[in-house]
Structures are given as C-alpha cells and as structure tokens.
Design an enzyme around this catalytic site. Structure first.
Site, PDB file in Angstrom:
ATOM      1  N   LYS A   1      35.991  43.756  36.973  1.00 47.95           N
ATOM      2  CA  LYS A   1      35.494  42.554  36.280  1.00 47.95           C
ATOM      3  C   LYS A   1      34.129  42.807  35.636  1.00 47.95           C
ATOM      4  CE  LYS A   1      38.033  39.193  39.216  1.00 47.95           C
ATOM      5  NZ  LYS A   1      39.084  40.019  39.747  1.00 47.95           N
TER       6      LYS A   1
ATOM      7  N   VAL B   1      38.493  43.890  46.620  1.00 45.29           N
ATOM      8  CA  VAL B   1      39.235  43.868  47.883  1.00 45.29           C
ATOM      9  C   VAL B   1      39.838  45.229  48.241  1.00 45.29           C
ATOM     10  CG1 VAL B   1      39.731  41.391  47.871  1.00 45.29           C
ATOM     11  CG2 VAL B   1      41.346  42.981  46.797  1.00 45.29           C
TER      12      VAL B   1
ATOM     13  N   TYR C   1      45.195  41.540  33.251  1.00 45.17           N
ATOM     14  CA  TYR C   1      44.360  41.343  34.441  1.00 45.17           C
ATOM     15  C   TYR C   1      44.835  42.236  35.596  1.00 45.17           C
ATOM     16  CZ  TYR C   1      42.379  39.045  38.535  1.00 45.17           C
ATOM     17  OH  TYR C   1      41.728  38.798  39.730  1.00 45.17           O
TER      18      TYR C   1
ATOM     19  N   SER D   1      38.389  44.035  41.986  1.00 43.37           N
ATOM     20  CA  SER D   1      37.478  43.176  41.208  1.00 43.37           C
ATOM     21  C   SER D   1      36.258  43.891  40.646  1.00 43.37           C
ATOM     22  CB  SER D   1      37.028  41.989  42.056  1.00 43.37           C
ATOM     23  OG  SER D   1      38.054  41.034  42.080  1.00 43.37           O
TER      24      SER D   1
ATOM     25  N   TYR E   1      31.542  37.743  46.329  1.00 47.42           N
ATOM     26  CA  TYR E   1      32.278  36.589  46.852  1.00 47.42           C
ATOM     27  C   TYR E   1      31.313  35.531  47.385  1.00 47.42           C
ATOM     28  CZ  TYR E   1      35.905  40.078  46.337  1.00 47.42           C
ATOM     29  OH  TYR E   1      36.714  41.047  45.825  1.00 47.42           O
TER      30      TYR E   1
HETATM   31  N1  GLU Z   1      43.642  41.485  42.180  1.00 43.55           N
HETATM   32  C1  GLU Z   1      42.869  40.709  43.035  1.00 43.55           C
HETATM   33  C2  GLU Z   1      43.171  39.243  42.869  1.00 43.55           C
HETATM   34  O1  GLU Z   1      43.058  38.703  41.797  1.00 43.55           O
HETATM   35  C3  GLU Z   1      41.417  40.991  42.855  1.00 43.55           C
HETATM   36  C4  GLU Z   1      40.785  40.582  44.078  1.00 43.55           C
HETATM   37  C5  GLU Z   1      39.403  41.114  44.257  1.00 43.55           C
HETATM   38  O2  GLU Z   1      39.164  42.315  44.354  1.00 43.55           O
HETATM   39  O3  GLU Z   1      38.536  40.235  44.340  1.00 43.55           O
HETATM   40  O4  GLU Z   1      43.521  38.606  43.811  1.00 43.55           O
END
Ligand code: GLU
Length: 302
Positions: free
Chosen positions: A65, A256, A187, A62, A238
């Site tokens: 992002k 993650v 994505y 993530s 998060y």
């Molecule tokens: N590829 C992960 C998902 O969409 C990203 C999760 C993350 O790092 O928050 O579940």
C-alpha cells in the site's frame, strides 16, 4: 558498527519467536513457518546490511500500500485527497461500518477501503496498476523477476467476500472509477507480491532520500515524501500506530505476512520480517527488532 547492531537486534528478536501467531484468514499464509526472522537496512550511502532470513521471500501484503500510494501521489497529489482522508481509523482495517457511516470516503490510504481507492486511481492513471508497481519494485530492488504469487492472490480472492463487499460499497458511493472486479484483481495482486526484506528496503529507499531513487531519478518531491512518511507514522501499523510510534519512533507500514517497512528519513530504509503477528496484526519479533534497533542506534524521528 551496523553489523554489530544487527547481531544484537537478531538476538533480541529471536527471544520473541514463539509469541503471536501467523495470519490464518488467508489459508496460504497459514502455512508459513513462524520461526523465521530477517532484517535488512538499506543505508543512503548505497550499502545494505542484513541479518537472518533477509533473503527469503515472503508475502508483502499491506506493505504494498505504500508503493501504490507513492505512485499515485507522484502523478496527482490533489485528487486522491478528495477521495480518501488522512486520519487514523481507530477501527479494524477491514471495517465496513465506518466506511458506510462516512459516506464511502475511507479514513486513510492504508486501511483496506483506502487502499482500494488508491489502487483504483493508480489503475485509472496508468492503465495498469500492476505494471506501474512492478516497474517500481523491480527497478528499485534490482530483481527483474519479482511478481505476485498467483496461489496467494487466488487464496485471497476465494476468501475475499468482505473486501469485495467493501469495493461494492465504495462503488455505491461513486468512489471507484474502474470496475469493481478490476480493482479487486489489482489489489489482490499487490498484496500477493513475494519479496525479501532486502528487496523491500531497497525498493522503498526513495522514502529516506527525499523522494529520489538510488539511481538518482526522482519519484516524489521532498514534500510528498514527508507526507507519505507522516501517513505511515500515523496510520501504518493498524490500530497500534500509537504503540509503534512510542516503542519504535519511526514511520512504519506492516503487513499480515509479518513484514514491516520502516523509514529513517535522511539515513536508511529498513525491512524486518517474522511471520507471527500480535493481536494488532503487527509482527511480534519485527516490532521487537525495530524497538531494539532505534534504542541502540538512537536513530528515530523524535
Ligand atoms: N490482503 C490483505 C487484506 O486485504 C492485506 C492485509 C494486510 O496486510 O493488512 O485483507
């Protein structure tokens, strides 16, 4: 002075190794050795200071992002905010319930639903979200070989029923412009990017330089940069963004894979990595390291 600080930070982070556990909902992430720790600090004067496994590649997840949001905002800082909000979600990052209750407008760009919309807009804006992000991170890091890891992307795709459901829900509310399958491919490619702490800190250095890359070219205005950093602070870690702000006092974005990107505006960008995650999904040793770093240096946004 910085190398001394990093040695101390490394020692503190090492005490946390063994706590938490690696993400296992993506099978290829479950295979990573949790005993690793790396940190890179890219200072605005151009120097980079590293410690531990700072040159070992890991799955960005993530953290990507942040790059996609910055690329979208560089082109269109208005339309995206009609499609995504800017509030912490207070719900799990992959909540379908909240998305449905709020009629397909994701709470923020860093939860999964919001990132799908940002990716969709980036793809529509540029013709290829992958190419746009590849260019940004390859130029920023100086490594022309950075790419997604097809095994990780495949692994996510195979186990990605929930996020596919989210993309379809967004489409049902007319909040995707591109086809669902295209958005999912883009994505997952972004999440699977394999980069080192040094490469992430360097690629994101425009965030500590008021939107200007190290080579002097501008990606964002100073005001847009402030906004990306603000969203990182409020929504980047998060459901523990409050705790992260309390302990670390910096804009941060975690993934993650165990990486955390943090920004000290006007000074430096930092990337820490250690794969074992705490209950909120943030790297245990990574948060401990950043906590120690801001305590020792007195550098924070507060
Ligand atoms: N590829 C992960 C998902 O969409 C990203 C999760 C993350 O790092 O928050 O579940």
């Amino acid at each position: 002075m910085m190398d001394e600080v990093l040695r101390d930070v490394h020692a503190v982070a090492t005490e946390s190794l063994g706590q938490g556990s690696v993400a296992d909902y993506i099978p290829s992430l479950a295979e990573v050795d949790p005993g690793q720790f790396g940190m890179a600090v890219a200072i605005n004067d151009g120097s980079v200071h590293v410690v531990g496994d700072a040159d070992v590649s890991f799955s960005v997840q993530s953290i990507s992002k942040v790059f996609s949001l910055a690329l979208v905002m560089a082109e269109d800082n208005e339309h995206i905010w009609t499609r995504v909000s800017r509030e912490p979600s207070g719900n799990p990052f992959n909540s379908l319930l909240q998305l449905d209750q709020e009629a397909g407008k994701p709470r923020n760009p860093f939860i999964n639903a919001g990132a799908l919309v940002v990716t969709d807009q980036l793809h529509a804006q540029t013709g290829s979200a992958t190419s746009a992000m590849r260019e940004l991170i390859r130029n920023g890091s100086g490594n022309p070989d950075i790419d997604g890891d097809p095994a990780v992307a495949r692994s996510e795709r195979t186990h990605g029923n929930r996020i596919a459901a989210m993309a379809h829900l967004l489409a049902s509310y007319d909040n995707l412009e591109c086809p669902v399958e295209t958005v999912l491919d883009e994505y997952f490619w972004q999440c699977s990017l394999s980069m080192t702490c040094r490469e992430i800190a360097l690629s994101a250095s425009f965030l500590s330089r008021n939107g200007v890359h190290a080579d002097g070219t501008r990606l964002l205005t100073a005001s847009e940069t402030k906004r990306v950093n603000a969203i990182m602070l409020t929504c980047g870690t998060y459901d523990a963004a409050g705790e992260f702000a309390y302990r670390v006092g910096l804009p941060g974005k975690s993934g993650v894979g165990g990486g955390i990107l943090a920004v000290i505006p006007g000074r430096c960008t930092i990337c820490v990595w250690s794969p074992a995650l705490g209950t909120s999904g943030n790297s245990v040793a990574g948060v401990a390291a950043l906590d120690r770093f801001t305590t020792l240096t007195g550098w924070s946004v507060f």
